[in-house]
Structures are given as structure tokens and as C-alpha cells.
Scaffold this motif. Structure first.
Motif, PDB file in Angstrom:
ATOM      1  N   LEU A  31       0.812  -1.218   0.000  1.00  0.00           N
ATOM      2  CA  LEU A  31       0.000   0.000   0.000  1.00  0.00           C
ATOM      3  C   LEU A  31       0.844   1.266   0.000  1.00  0.00           C
ATOM      4  CD1 LEU A  31      -2.915  -0.996   2.400  1.00  0.00           C
ATOM      5  CD2 LEU A  31      -2.933  -0.832  -0.083  1.00  0.00           C
ATOM      6  N   ALA A  32       1.965   1.251   0.702  1.00  0.00           N
ATOM      7  CA  ALA A  32       2.840   2.427   0.737  1.00  0.00           C
ATOM      8  C   ALA A  32       3.370   2.718  -0.668  1.00  0.00           C
ATOM      9  CB  ALA A  32       3.982   2.202   1.716  1.00  0.00           C
ATOM     10  N   LEU A  33       3.688   1.669  -1.386  1.00  0.00           N
ATOM     11  CA  LEU A  33       4.178   1.813  -2.754  1.00  0.00           C
ATOM     12  C   LEU A  33       3.085   2.381  -3.662  1.00  0.00           C
ATOM     13  CD1 LEU A  33       6.628   1.226  -4.591  1.00  0.00           C
ATOM     14  CD2 LEU A  33       5.609  -0.992  -5.047  1.00  0.00           C
ATOM     15  N   LEU A  34       1.860   1.906  -3.500  1.00  0.00           N
ATOM     16  CA  LEU A  34       0.735   2.419  -4.298  1.00  0.00           C
ATOM     17  C   LEU A  34       0.481   3.900  -4.007  1.00  0.00           C
ATOM     18  CD1 LEU A  34      -1.769  -0.587  -4.076  1.00  0.00           C
ATOM     19  CD2 LEU A  34      -0.464   0.176  -6.076  1.00  0.00           C
ATOM     20  N   ARG A  35       0.550   4.277  -2.727  1.00  0.00           N
ATOM     21  CA  ARG A  35       0.368   5.682  -2.338  1.00  0.00           C
ATOM     22  C   ARG A  35       1.452   6.559  -2.959  1.00  0.00           C
ATOM     23  NH1 ARG A  35       0.434   4.744   3.220  1.00  0.00           N
ATOM     24  NH2 ARG A  35      -1.204   3.227   3.333  1.00  0.00           N
ATOM     25  N   GLN A  36       2.684   6.077  -2.890  1.00  0.00           N
ATOM     26  CA  GLN A  36       3.807   6.835  -3.457  1.00  0.00           C
ATOM     27  C   GLN A  36       3.648   6.981  -4.977  1.00  0.00           C
ATOM     28  OE1 GLN A  36       6.114   8.398  -1.784  1.00  0.00           O
ATOM     29  NE2 GLN A  36       7.225   9.113  -3.582  1.00  0.00           N
ATOM     30  N   LEU A  37       3.204   5.916  -5.634  1.00  0.00           N
ATOM     31  CA  LEU A  37       2.982   5.971  -7.077  1.00  0.00           C
ATOM     32  C   LEU A  37       1.913   6.999  -7.427  1.00  0.00           C
ATOM     33  CD1 LEU A  37       3.435   4.943  -9.956  1.00  0.00           C
ATOM     34  CD2 LEU A  37       1.795   3.116  -9.485  1.00  0.00           C
ATOM     35  N   ARG A  38       0.799   6.983  -6.703  1.00  0.00           N
ATOM     36  CA  ARG A  38      -0.271   7.961  -6.953  1.00  0.00           C
ATOM     37  C   ARG A  38       0.224   9.387  -6.733  1.00  0.00           C
ATOM     38  NH1 ARG A  38      -3.882   5.369  -3.411  1.00  0.00           N
ATOM     39  NH2 ARG A  38      -4.279   3.363  -4.355  1.00  0.00           N
ATOM     40  N   LYS A  39       1.006   9.558  -5.678  1.00  0.00           N
ATOM     41  CA  LYS A  39       1.550  10.882  -5.363  1.00  0.00           C
ATOM     42  C   LYS A  39       2.446  11.384  -6.501  1.00  0.00           C
ATOM     43  CE  LYS A  39       4.533  13.094  -1.950  1.00  0.00           C
ATOM     44  NZ  LYS A  39       5.384  12.852  -0.788  1.00  0.00           N
ATOM     45  N   GLU A  40       3.313  10.523  -7.004  1.00  0.00           N
ATOM     46  CA  GLU A  40       4.216  10.900  -8.094  1.00  0.00           C
ATOM     47  C   GLU A  40       3.445  11.128  -9.393  1.00  0.00           C
ATOM     48  OE1 GLU A  40       7.501  11.638  -7.966  1.00  0.00           O
ATOM     49  OE2 GLU A  40       7.382  11.358  -5.796  1.00  0.00           O
ATOM     50  N   GLN A  41       2.400  10.323  -9.645  1.00  0.00           N
ATOM     51  CA  GLN A  41       1.580  10.521 -10.842  1.00  0.00           C
ATOM     52  C   GLN A  41       0.861  11.867 -10.794  1.00  0.00           C
ATOM     53  OE1 GLN A  41      -0.683   6.867 -10.620  1.00  0.00           O
ATOM     54  NE2 GLN A  41       0.439   5.973 -12.339  1.00  0.00           N
ATOM     55  N   THR A  42       0.373  12.225  -9.617  1.00  0.00           N
ATOM     56  CA  THR A  42      -0.281  13.528  -9.449  1.00  0.00           C
ATOM     57  C   THR A  42       0.705  14.654  -9.694  1.00  0.00           C
ATOM     58  OG1 THR A  42      -1.820  12.589  -7.846  1.00  0.00           O
ATOM     59  CG2 THR A  42      -1.565  14.985  -7.836  1.00  0.00           C
ATOM     60  N   LYS A  43       1.912  14.513  -9.161  1.00  0.00           N
ATOM     61  CA  LYS A  43       2.949  15.524  -9.362  1.00  0.00           C
ATOM     62  C   LYS A  43       3.265  15.663 -10.857  1.00  0.00           C
ATOM     63  CE  LYS A  43       6.711  14.969  -6.879  1.00  0.00           C
ATOM     64  NZ  LYS A  43       8.121  14.684  -6.476  1.00  0.00           N
ATOM     65  N   LEU A  44       3.335  14.538 -11.550  1.00  0.00           N
ATOM     66  CA  LEU A  44       3.626  14.547 -12.980  1.00  0.00           C
ATOM     67  C   LEU A  44       2.522  15.268 -13.756  1.00  0.00           C
ATOM     68  CD1 LEU A  44       5.449  13.633 -15.304  1.00  0.00           C
ATOM     69  CD2 LEU A  44       4.198  11.467 -15.325  1.00  0.00           C
ATOM     70  N   LYS A  45       1.269  15.000 -13.419  1.00  0.00           N
ATOM     71  CA  LYS A  45       0.151  15.674 -14.093  1.00  0.00           C
ATOM     72  C   LYS A  45       0.191  17.178 -13.846  1.00  0.00           C
ATOM     73  CE  LYS A  45      -2.902  11.697 -13.965  1.00  0.00           C
ATOM     74  NZ  LYS A  45      -4.029  11.068 -13.292  1.00  0.00           N
ATOM     75  N   LEU A  46       0.522  17.578 -12.631  1.00  0.00           N
ATOM     76  CA  LEU A  46       0.614  19.012 -12.317  1.00  0.00           C
ATOM     77  C   LEU A  46       1.719  19.682 -13.126  1.00  0.00           C
ATOM     78  CD1 LEU A  46       0.110  18.979  -8.447  1.00  0.00           C
ATOM     79  CD2 LEU A  46      -1.441  19.929 -10.164  1.00  0.00           C
ATOM     80  N   MET A  47       2.838  19.003 -13.240  1.00  0.00           N
ATOM     81  CA  MET A  47       3.946  19.563 -14.025  1.00  0.00           C
ATOM     82  C   MET A  47       3.590  19.666 -15.500  1.00  0.00           C
ATOM     83  SD  MET A  47       7.255  17.812 -12.379  1.00  0.00           S
ATOM     84  CE  MET A  47       7.559  17.878 -10.636  1.00  0.00           C
TER      85      MET A  47
END
Length: 122
Positions: free
Chosen positions: A74-90
Motif C-alpha cells: 500500500l505504501a508503494l501504491l500511495r507513493q505511485l499515486r503521489k508521483e503521478q499527481t505531481k507529474l500531471k501538475l507539471m
């Protein structure tokens, strides 16, 4: 990093003379300098954003590989979602940057069209 674009109107108002003061200031040189500094700022910001996108894309790719190996983490999934969100914002920031650049160039052309014609961009 957007100071020049945020203050483009003020810069033009204070540096490009009106018709009555046109003999006292070299408007062509002033417009040329402003254009060059504006283009340099646009290029710097574009490069910085694209660099961040590339780095974040690499992180997302690595996290996806890790998730494929361990899909229950789950920690890995959360981190992935967080990075995907950051990528979309960029990526959306690139769109914002395009709008800001277009606005600045439009204002520049309106005020400096008589004094300086920028080179054609290929």
C-alpha cells in the motif's frame, strides 16, 4: 521565474516612450533588450519544467516496475499515486507556461511593433 512576464506591462510603460518622448530614448534597442530577456526567461522556465517532468517520469516508471513485482504494498501504491499527481501538475504547468508566454508576446508586439520586429521563430 515569471517576474518578467508578470511585469511586462509595467516594463513596457516605463521603457518604451510615447510619441511625444520618442526622441529621448532608443526605443528599438530597449524593445530588443526586453525581447531578448523575455525569450531567455521563457527558455529557462521551459527547460526547468521539462527537466522536472523527465525526472518525475523516471520515478513513476520505477514505481510502476516495483508495483508490478509487489502489487500488495500500500505504501508503494500511495507513493505511485503521489508521483503521478505531481507529474500531471507539471504537465499542466507547461500549458500554463504557454498561455503566459503568448500573453507576454502579444503585449510586447502591441507596444513594440513600431520600434522592433523580433526574428521569426522556426
Amino acid at each position: 521565474m515569471r517576474n518578467i512576464d508578470d511585469r511586462i506591462v509595467h516594463s513596457l510603460n516605463t521603457t518604451v516612450p510615447t510619441v511625444s518622448f520618442s526622441g529621448k530614448v532608443d526605443a528599438a534597442e530597449t524593445c530588443k533588450q526586453l525581447y531578448e530577456s523575455m525569450m531567455e526567461a521563457h527558455l529557462t522556465r521551459d527547460t526547468a519544467i521539462k527537466s522536472c517532468i523527465a525526472q518525475t517520469s523516471e520515478v513513476v516508471g520505477q514505481l510502476r516496475e516495483d508495483r508490478a513485482k509487489d502489487s500488495d504494498n500500500l505504501a508503494l501504491l500511495r507513493q505511485l499515486r503521489k508521483e503521478q499527481t505531481k507529474l500531471k501538475l507539471m504537465q499542466s504547468e507547461l500549458n500554463v507556461e504557454e498561455v503566459v508566454n503568448d500573453r507576454s508576446l502579444k503585449i510586447f508586439r502591441e507596444r513594440c511593433r513600431i520600434h522592433y520586429t523580433p526574428p521569426k521563430v522556426k
